[in-house]
Design a protein around this motif. Structure first.
Motif, PDB file in Angstrom:
ATOM      1  N   ASP A  69      -7.650  94.395  48.130  1.00 58.79           N
ATOM      2  CA  ASP A  69      -8.185  93.886  46.861  1.00 58.79           C
ATOM      3  C   ASP A  69      -9.675  93.586  46.928  1.00 58.79           C
ATOM      4  N   ASN A  70     -10.286  93.726  48.094  1.00 60.60           N
ATOM      5  CA  ASN A  70     -11.709  93.440  48.216  1.00 60.60           C
ATOM      6  C   ASN A  70     -12.511  94.479  47.439  1.00 60.60           C
ATOM      7  N   PRO A  71     -13.380  94.046  46.496  1.00 59.78           N
ATOM      8  CA  PRO A  71     -14.126  95.019  45.688  1.00 59.78           C
ATOM      9  C   PRO A  71     -15.063  95.906  46.493  1.00 59.78           C
ATOM     10  N   ILE A  72     -15.386  95.492  47.701  1.00 62.78           N
ATOM     11  CA  ILE A  72     -16.248  96.323  48.542  1.00 62.78           C
ATOM     12  C   ILE A  72     -15.604  97.683  48.786  1.00 62.78           C
ATOM     13  N   LEU A  73     -14.268  97.735  48.829  1.00 60.70           N
ATOM     14  CA  LEU A  73     -13.565  98.989  49.086  1.00 60.70           C
ATOM     15  C   LEU A  73     -13.640  99.946  47.901  1.00 60.70           C
ATOM     16  N   GLU A 156     -20.296  85.180  50.685  1.00 63.07           N
ATOM     17  CA  GLU A 156     -19.696  84.773  51.953  1.00 63.07           C
ATOM     18  C   GLU A 156     -18.171  84.828  51.891  1.00 63.07           C
ATOM     19  N   ALA A 157     -17.594  84.434  50.761  1.00 62.37           N
ATOM     20  CA  ALA A 157     -16.137  84.461  50.638  1.00 62.37           C
ATOM     21  C   ALA A 157     -15.603  85.893  50.619  1.00 62.37           C
ATOM     22  N   ILE A 158     -16.318  86.791  49.958  1.00 57.87           N
ATOM     23  CA  ILE A 158     -15.862  88.179  49.842  1.00 57.87           C
ATOM     24  C   ILE A 158     -16.043  88.936  51.155  1.00 57.87           C
ATOM     25  N   THR A 159     -17.185  88.757  51.814  1.00 57.26           N
ATOM     26  CA  THR A 159     -17.423  89.476  53.069  1.00 57.26           C
ATOM     27  C   THR A 159     -16.512  88.980  54.188  1.00 57.26           C
ATOM     28  N   SER A 160     -16.068  87.739  54.130  1.00 54.90           N
ATOM     29  CA  SER A 160     -15.200  87.216  55.185  1.00 54.90           C
ATOM     30  C   SER A 160     -13.743  87.608  54.984  1.00 54.90           C
ATOM     31  N   PHE A 161     -13.435  88.255  53.839  1.00 42.84           N
ATOM     32  CA  PHE A 161     -12.070  88.672  53.544  1.00 42.84           C
ATOM     33  C   PHE A 161     -11.896  90.122  53.970  1.00 42.84           C
ATOM     34  N   ALA A 162     -11.657  90.320  55.264  1.00 43.70           N
ATOM     35  CA  ALA A 162     -11.522  91.677  55.799  1.00 43.70           C
ATOM     36  C   ALA A 162     -10.673  91.641  57.055  1.00 43.70           C
ATOM     37  N   GLY A 163      -9.948  92.729  57.293  1.00 48.25           N
ATOM     38  CA  GLY A 163      -9.144  92.865  58.496  1.00 48.25           C
ATOM     39  C   GLY A 163      -8.182  91.707  58.698  1.00 48.25           C
ATOM     40  N   ASP A 168      -5.673  84.864  56.739  1.00 47.79           N
ATOM     41  CA  ASP A 168      -5.888  83.414  56.757  1.00 47.79           C
ATOM     42  C   ASP A 168      -5.743  82.864  55.336  1.00 47.79           C
ATOM     43  N   PRO A 169      -4.795  81.946  55.091  1.00 43.69           N
ATOM     44  CA  PRO A 169      -4.591  81.429  53.732  1.00 43.69           C
ATOM     45  C   PRO A 169      -5.847  80.817  53.117  1.00 43.69           C
ATOM     46  N   ALA A 170      -6.652  80.131  53.923  1.00 45.92           N
ATOM     47  CA  ALA A 170      -7.876  79.522  53.390  1.00 45.92           C
ATOM     48  C   ALA A 170      -8.859  80.593  52.927  1.00 45.92           C
ATOM     49  N   ARG A 171      -8.988  81.664  53.709  1.00 47.02           N
ATOM     50  CA  ARG A 171      -9.893  82.752  53.314  1.00 47.02           C
ATOM     51  C   ARG A 171      -9.336  83.489  52.099  1.00 47.02           C
ATOM     52  N   GLN A 172      -8.011  83.621  52.035  1.00 47.86           N
ATOM     53  CA  GLN A 172      -7.403  84.266  50.871  1.00 47.86           C
ATOM     54  C   GLN A 172      -7.725  83.494  49.595  1.00 47.86           C
ATOM     55  N   ALA A 173      -7.571  82.176  49.656  1.00 45.27           N
ATOM     56  CA  ALA A 173      -7.838  81.347  48.482  1.00 45.27           C
ATOM     57  C   ALA A 173      -9.311  81.406  48.096  1.00 45.27           C
ATOM     58  N   ALA A 174     -10.193  81.340  49.101  1.00 46.91           N
ATOM     59  CA  ALA A 174     -11.628  81.395  48.818  1.00 46.91           C
ATOM     60  C   ALA A 174     -12.009  82.742  48.214  1.00 46.91           C
ATOM     61  N   PHE A 175     -11.402  83.815  48.746  1.00 44.78           N
ATOM     62  CA  PHE A 175     -11.688  85.146  48.209  1.00 44.78           C
ATOM     63  C   PHE A 175     -11.238  85.276  46.766  1.00 44.78           C
ATOM     64  N   ARG A 176     -10.006  84.866  46.482  1.00 43.29           N
ATOM     65  CA  ARG A 176      -9.489  85.006  45.119  1.00 43.29           C
ATOM     66  C   ARG A 176     -10.344  84.228  44.118  1.00 43.29           C
ATOM     67  N   ALA A 177     -10.741  83.016  44.503  1.00 45.47           N
ATOM     68  CA  ALA A 177     -11.570  82.208  43.605  1.00 45.47           C
ATOM     69  C   ALA A 177     -12.942  82.856  43.410  1.00 45.47           C
ATOM     70  N   ALA A 178     -13.556  83.296  44.511  1.00 44.49           N
ATOM     71  CA  ALA A 178     -14.892  83.904  44.427  1.00 44.49           C
ATOM     72  C   ALA A 178     -14.866  85.192  43.614  1.00 44.49           C
ATOM     73  N   HIS A 179     -13.850  86.028  43.856  1.00 43.97           N
ATOM     74  CA  HIS A 179     -13.764  87.299  43.152  1.00 43.97           C
ATOM     75  C   HIS A 179     -13.574  87.078  41.650  1.00 43.97           C
ATOM     76  N   LEU A 228     -25.214  93.251  45.530  1.00 48.99           N
ATOM     77  CA  LEU A 228     -25.431  91.839  45.793  1.00 48.99           C
ATOM     78  C   LEU A 228     -25.100  91.486  47.235  1.00 48.99           C
ATOM     79  N   ILE A 229     -23.947  91.947  47.698  1.00 54.86           N
ATOM     80  CA  ILE A 229     -23.503  91.584  49.042  1.00 54.86           C
ATOM     81  C   ILE A 229     -24.319  92.274  50.122  1.00 54.86           C
ATOM     82  N   ASN A 230     -24.459  93.586  50.024  1.00 55.26           N
ATOM     83  CA  ASN A 230     -25.210  94.300  51.058  1.00 55.26           C
ATOM     84  C   ASN A 230     -26.675  93.902  51.073  1.00 55.26           C
TER      85      ASN A 230
END
Length: 389
Positions: A69-73, A156-163, A168-179, A228-230
């Motif tokens: 679900d990461n938009p980077i993909l 930071e939340a989106i780039t850390s959501f990989a592999g 990690d539930p905390a990273r999942q929550a941060a990613f969903r909120a940030a996205h 933005l991210i890159n």
């Protein structure tokens, strides 16, 4: 070298390259579930030969993609030609030499403003690493620079959501909120641009018909997210790394202060010696081989840029930091069709910042505070303070 954290970073990069380049430099690493490639020639081939080593993980990975679900993909760096060529041409005009020259005064002003407020030690990331690239990319996109804290948090939340990190539930929550927040913000921006076009990158994307039809809002959102991210991550990390290198090598710092014209060469050597990314992923589109190792279709291949940049078959005394190294054909911005679109912009941003730092912090530099986090292919610097004793 004032801080043990700096030594840890340098030692890790050096040892990783030495170990990786041992033998033929190609091996399967079970914990990563990937073939890891270290030699310069082999890494360059993986980066260049896109029909065999694809950037499209969603299409070619034989394993489940936990961060699908990461938009980077869905962005430019994760698709291959021919569509890649169509989309890259749309945004390439934002990175022409003329377009970049137009941004230089605002970059210089940002650096001057940020350093004017410094009293004593410099928070490298907070004062320069975040605001400089974020404001530059904001100007490029035509969005509000005052949303900088949100841009940083979302990035930071989106780039850390990989592999494996995506489990990690905390990273999942941060990613969903940030996205969700980033998507809502950009959809509002798109609506404003449709009502009042401004002739910027977003207007170009909204009006484009690369294959006879308009891009969807999701595709435009993926574009904006990638820029933005890159644009943020690469420049921030490169700036941090050049501060680390010059603080650890006072003789090189003195040379730059005596001749600021050498700054671009120093930036290139930092890109080689301590690249912004340790490695990058590709996925095999069919059976192939590297250095005689048979590799099945759908396999993840990690091209270790940090090792390729220290291959003694290409670089003399590769473990030495030598500003002014010629030639210096490092692979830190990639190679081939996926060569970093914003490479020249990042070089200019960091060069402007370094020249200002040379003036603002006379004498030798020292790092008074540093915090790091290890990643599978590098060490991310989370906090860095610079002082000039």
């Amino acid at each position: 070298m004032a801080d043990d954290g700096v030594k840890e970073i340098f030692d890790w990069y050096g040892q990783t390259a030495r170990d990786g380049l041992a033998g033929d430099g190609v091996r399967f690493v079970e914990p990563l579930g990937a073939w890891v490639v270290h030699g310069y020639t082999e890494v360059r081939r993986v980066l260049t030969d896109y029909p065999v080593f694809s950037s499209d993980e969603l299409r070619h990975s034989a394993r489940p993609v936990p961060h699908r679900d990461n938009p980077i993909l869905g962005g430019l760096s994760a698709i291959d030609p021919p569509r890649h060529h169509l989309l890259r041409r749309l945004v390439s005009r934002a990175f022409t030499p003329r377009a970049i020259r137009a941004l230089l005064p605002s970059i210089t002003d940002t650096v001057r403003t940020q350093l004017a407020e410094v009293d004593g030690e410099l928070d490298v990331i907070g004062r320069l690493g975040h605001p400089l690239p974020v404001r530059t990319i904001a100007a490029l996109l035509g969005v509000e620079a005052d949303r900088q804290p949100d841009f940083v948090r979302w990035t930071e939340a989106i780039t850390s959501f990989a592999g494996s990190f995506s489990e990690d539930p905390a990273r999942q929550a941060a990613f969903r909120a940030a996205h969700a927040e980033l998507a809502a913000y950009f959809r509002q921006v798109f609506a404003e641009h449709r009502a009042r076009p401004r002739g910027d990158v977003i207007d170009t994307l909204l009006a484009a018909e690369p294959d006879g039809s308009r891009l969807s809002d999701e595709e435009v959102l993926d574009f904006c997210t990638l820029l933005l991210i890159n644009g943020h991550e690469t420049t921030k990390t490169l700036l941090v790394n050049i501060v680390l290198c010059l603080a650890a090598h006072p003789e090189a710092l003195a040379r730059l202060r005596a001749d600021p014209g050498l700054v671009p060469d120093a930036v290139e050597e930092v890109l080689r010696f301590l690249p912004p990314i340790g490695g990058t992923d590709r996925f095999t589109t069919g059976p192939t081989s590297i250095a005689g190792h048979p590799i099945e279709a759908g396999r993840r291949v990690i091209a270790m840029v940090l090792s390729a940049n220290r291959d003694p078959r290409v670089f003399a005394e590769p473990q030495e930091f030598r500003p002014g190294r010629t030639p210096n054909e490092h692979l830190s911005f990639g190679h081939g069709v996926h060569f970093c679109l914003g490479a020249h912009l990042a070089r200019h941003e960091v060069a402007i910042a370094v020249r200002a730092l040379l003036h603002r912090f006379p004498g030798p530099w020292a790092t008074s505070r540093i915090a790091t986090e290890r990643t599978p292919v590098g060490i991310d610097v989370l906090d860095l303070a610079l002082v000039s004793p």
